[in-house]
Design a protein around this motif. Structure first.
Motif, PDB file in Angstrom:
ATOM      1  N   MET A  55       0.855  -1.173   0.000  1.00 52.85           N
ATOM      2  CA  MET A  55       0.000   0.000   0.000  1.00 52.85           C
ATOM      3  C   MET A  55       0.898   1.231   0.000  1.00 52.85           C
ATOM      4  SD  MET A  55      -2.921   1.124   2.783  1.00 52.85           S
ATOM      5  CE  MET A  55      -4.098  -0.141   2.423  1.00 52.85           C
ATOM      6  N   SER A  56       0.601   2.134  -0.920  1.00 51.80           N
ATOM      7  CA  SER A  56       1.420   3.335  -1.031  1.00 51.80           C
ATOM      8  C   SER A  56       1.127   4.288   0.120  1.00 51.80           C
ATOM      9  CB  SER A  56       1.146   4.043  -2.362  1.00 51.80           C
ATOM     10  OG  SER A  56      -0.130   4.662  -2.335  1.00 51.80           O
ATOM     11  N   GLU A  57       2.006   5.256   0.274  1.00 52.91           N
ATOM     12  CA  GLU A  57       1.857   6.260   1.334  1.00 52.91           C
ATOM     13  C   GLU A  57       0.555   7.034   1.156  1.00 52.91           C
ATOM     14  OE1 GLU A  57       2.842   7.651   4.860  1.00 52.91           O
ATOM     15  OE2 GLU A  57       4.126   6.239   3.812  1.00 52.91           O
ATOM     16  N   GLU A  58       0.230   7.343  -0.094  1.00 57.10           N
ATOM     17  CA  GLU A  58      -1.000   8.092  -0.392  1.00 57.10           C
ATOM     18  C   GLU A  58      -2.235   7.257  -0.036  1.00 57.10           C
ATOM     19  OE1 GLU A  58      -3.206   9.997  -4.235  1.00 57.10           O
ATOM     20  OE2 GLU A  58      -1.023  10.165  -4.131  1.00 57.10           O
ATOM     21  N   GLN A  59      -2.196   5.965  -0.321  1.00 55.18           N
ATOM     22  CA  GLN A  59      -3.313   5.081   0.015  1.00 55.18           C
ATOM     23  C   GLN A  59      -3.485   4.979   1.532  1.00 55.18           C
ATOM     24  OE1 GLN A  59      -1.990   1.639  -2.167  1.00 55.18           O
ATOM     25  NE2 GLN A  59      -3.631   1.883  -3.697  1.00 55.18           N
ATOM     26  N   LYS A  60      -2.363   4.934   2.247  1.00 46.94           N
ATOM     27  CA  LYS A  60      -2.421   4.891   3.705  1.00 46.94           C
ATOM     28  C   LYS A  60      -3.080   6.144   4.253  1.00 46.94           C
ATOM     29  CE  LYS A  60       1.561   1.951   4.636  1.00 46.94           C
ATOM     30  NZ  LYS A  60       2.906   1.885   5.217  1.00 46.94           N
ATOM     31  N   LYS A  61      -2.697   7.305   3.696  1.00 44.57           N
ATOM     32  CA  LYS A  61      -3.287   8.564   4.142  1.00 44.57           C
ATOM     33  C   LYS A  61      -4.785   8.586   3.861  1.00 44.57           C
ATOM     34  CE  LYS A  61       0.774  11.534   3.819  1.00 44.57           C
ATOM     35  NZ  LYS A  61       1.399  12.675   3.146  1.00 44.57           N
ATOM     36  N   ILE A  62      -5.183   8.110   2.689  1.00 45.26           N
ATOM     37  CA  ILE A  62      -6.605   8.062   2.337  1.00 45.26           C
ATOM     38  C   ILE A  62      -7.341   7.128   3.285  1.00 45.26           C
ATOM     39  CG2 ILE A  62      -8.246   7.308   0.567  1.00 45.26           C
ATOM     40  CD1 ILE A  62      -6.224   8.352  -1.525  1.00 45.26           C
ATOM     41  N   SER A  63      -6.751   5.962   3.571  1.00 40.38           N
ATOM     42  CA  SER A  63      -7.362   4.994   4.482  1.00 40.38           C
ATOM     43  C   SER A  63      -7.507   5.570   5.891  1.00 40.38           C
ATOM     44  CB  SER A  63      -6.518   3.718   4.526  1.00 40.38           C
ATOM     45  OG  SER A  63      -7.059   2.803   5.438  1.00 40.38           O
ATOM     46  N   GLU A  64      -6.472   6.252   6.364  1.00 38.11           N
ATOM     47  CA  GLU A  64      -6.532   6.874   7.690  1.00 38.11           C
ATOM     48  C   GLU A  64      -7.586   7.965   7.730  1.00 38.11           C
ATOM     49  OE1 GLU A  64      -2.647   8.173   8.954  1.00 38.11           O
ATOM     50  OE2 GLU A  64      -1.802   6.166   8.711  1.00 38.11           O
ATOM     51  N   GLU A  65      -7.674   8.737   6.668  1.00 41.88           N
ATOM     52  CA  GLU A  65      -8.684   9.802   6.591  1.00 41.88           C
ATOM     53  C   GLU A  65     -10.090   9.205   6.575  1.00 41.88           C
ATOM     54  OE1 GLU A  65     -10.322  13.637   6.389  1.00 41.88           O
ATOM     55  OE2 GLU A  65      -8.385  12.889   7.053  1.00 41.88           O
ATOM     56  N   GLN A  66     -10.273   8.087   5.860  1.00 43.46           N
ATOM     57  CA  GLN A  66     -11.571   7.422   5.829  1.00 43.46           C
ATOM     58  C   GLN A  66     -11.953   6.930   7.228  1.00 43.46           C
ATOM     59  OE1 GLN A  66     -10.848   4.493   2.784  1.00 43.46           O
ATOM     60  NE2 GLN A  66     -11.981   5.660   1.238  1.00 43.46           N
ATOM     61  N   LYS A  67     -10.993   6.353   7.933  1.00 46.10           N
ATOM     62  CA  LYS A  67     -11.246   5.895   9.305  1.00 46.10           C
ATOM     63  C   LYS A  67     -11.633   7.059  10.208  1.00 46.10           C
ATOM     64  CE  LYS A  67      -8.283   1.823   9.298  1.00 46.10           C
ATOM     65  NZ  LYS A  67      -7.066   1.205   9.830  1.00 46.10           N
ATOM     66  N   ARG A  68     -10.898   8.175  10.054  1.00 48.12           N
ATOM     67  CA  ARG A  68     -11.200   9.349  10.860  1.00 48.12           C
ATOM     68  C   ARG A  68     -12.596   9.869  10.551  1.00 48.12           C
ATOM     69  NH1 ARG A  68     -11.741  14.408  10.768  1.00 48.12           N
ATOM     70  NH2 ARG A  68     -11.226  14.738   8.595  1.00 48.12           N
ATOM     71  N   LEU A  69     -12.943   9.906   9.273  1.00 48.65           N
ATOM     72  CA  LEU A  69     -14.273  10.382   8.880  1.00 48.65           C
ATOM     73  C   LEU A  69     -15.379   9.453   9.385  1.00 48.65           C
ATOM     74  CD1 LEU A  69     -13.581  11.618   5.237  1.00 48.65           C
ATOM     75  CD2 LEU A  69     -14.050  13.033   7.255  1.00 48.65           C
ATOM     76  N   GLU A  70     -15.139   8.145   9.334  1.00 46.01           N
ATOM     77  CA  GLU A  70     -16.113   7.177   9.845  1.00 46.01           C
ATOM     78  C   GLU A  70     -16.292   7.339  11.349  1.00 46.01           C
ATOM     79  OE1 GLU A  70     -15.011   3.219   8.628  1.00 46.01           O
ATOM     80  OE2 GLU A  70     -15.066   3.782   6.510  1.00 46.01           O
ATOM     81  N   LYS A  71     -15.184   7.548  12.060  1.00 45.57           N
ATOM     82  CA  LYS A  71     -15.248   7.740  13.504  1.00 45.57           C
ATOM     83  C   LYS A  71     -16.028   9.011  13.838  1.00 45.57           C
ATOM     84  CE  LYS A  71     -12.253   7.734  17.565  1.00 45.57           C
ATOM     85  NZ  LYS A  71     -10.886   7.704  18.060  1.00 45.57           N
ATOM     86  N   GLU A  72     -15.762  10.072  13.091  1.00 47.60           N
ATOM     87  CA  GLU A  72     -16.467  11.340  13.311  1.00 47.60           C
ATOM     88  C   GLU A  72     -17.947  11.192  12.969  1.00 47.60           C
ATOM     89  OE1 GLU A  72     -17.398  15.013  14.507  1.00 47.60           O
ATOM     90  OE2 GLU A  72     -15.494  13.997  14.853  1.00 47.60           O
ATOM     91  N   LYS A  73     -18.250  10.459  11.903  1.00 45.85           N
ATOM     92  CA  LYS A  73     -19.649  10.214  11.527  1.00 45.85           C
ATOM     93  C   LYS A  73     -20.360   9.457  12.637  1.00 45.85           C
ATOM     94  CE  LYS A  73     -22.571   7.914   8.152  1.00 45.85           C
ATOM     95  NZ  LYS A  73     -22.628   6.955   7.069  1.00 45.85           N
ATOM     96  N   ARG A  74     -19.725   8.436  13.198  1.00 41.65           N
ATOM     97  CA  ARG A  74     -20.320   7.648  14.292  1.00 41.65           C
ATOM     98  C   ARG A  74     -20.535   8.536  15.517  1.00 41.65           C
ATOM     99  NH1 ARG A  74     -23.790   4.345  16.267  1.00 41.65           N
ATOM    100  NH2 ARG A  74     -23.056   3.126  17.995  1.00 41.65           N
TER     101      ARG A  74
END
Length: 165
Positions: free
Chosen positions: A1-20
């Protein structure tokens, strides 16, 4: 997984956590609109202090494993039952608050994928039970805002590292 994909994945997790978090806040805010609830400690319905509310719920409970069941149901649960919103409509609100309570009392044990916690919150350390009682009685005495209770419990669990997954 590239660095950019990791950042996107982390951002998605953060957004999901904030949504919850927003969903929980919305559920609890709706439940908080319930009105007309009063603290009642005696026949006259007067509240004199937070300690009286704790006394009302618990009385004097020694650190005895056989008594912990009673502390859980006659203390903590008695207050939650009295002050959390009732009915099927508010079931989700009650569940998120109770889950944070259970995580605290079991010192970070969460339900696994099979729905097993691996600890019994009724048998928690008495000092943990007293701490949760203090949080709940302070909340019941001061505000009775359901999101505030959730936040108090969640913040305490995060402070203790129970949500660092």
């Amino acid at each position: 997984m590239s660095e950019e994909q990791k950042k996107i994945s982390e951002e998605q997790k953060r957004l999901e956590k904030e949504k919850r978090r927003r969903e929980i806040e919305e559920i609890l805010s709706e439940a908080n609109s319930k009105t007309g609830e009063q603290l009642v400690l005696d026949e006259l319905g007067s509240v004199k202090s937070q300690n009286e509310l704790k006394e009302f719920a618990l009385g004097h409970i020694p650190d005895d494993p056989e008594e912990k069941y009673n502390v859980y149901y006659k203390g903590i649960e008695k207050l939650l039952k009295k002050f959390l919103p009732e009915g099927e409509k508010y079931k989700s609100a009650r569940e998120v608050i109770r889950e944070e309570k259970k995580i605290f009392l079991t010192r970070g044990k969460k339900l696994n994928e099979k729905g097993i916690r691996g600890a019994d919150s009724r048998m928690a350390y008495i000092q943990d039970m007293e701490e949760i009682m203090n949080l709940i009685t302070k909340w019941a005495f001061d505000s009775r805002n359901y999101f505030e209770l959730y936040s108090l419990l969640r913040d305490k669990n995060e402070e203790l590292g129970y949500h660092n997954d």
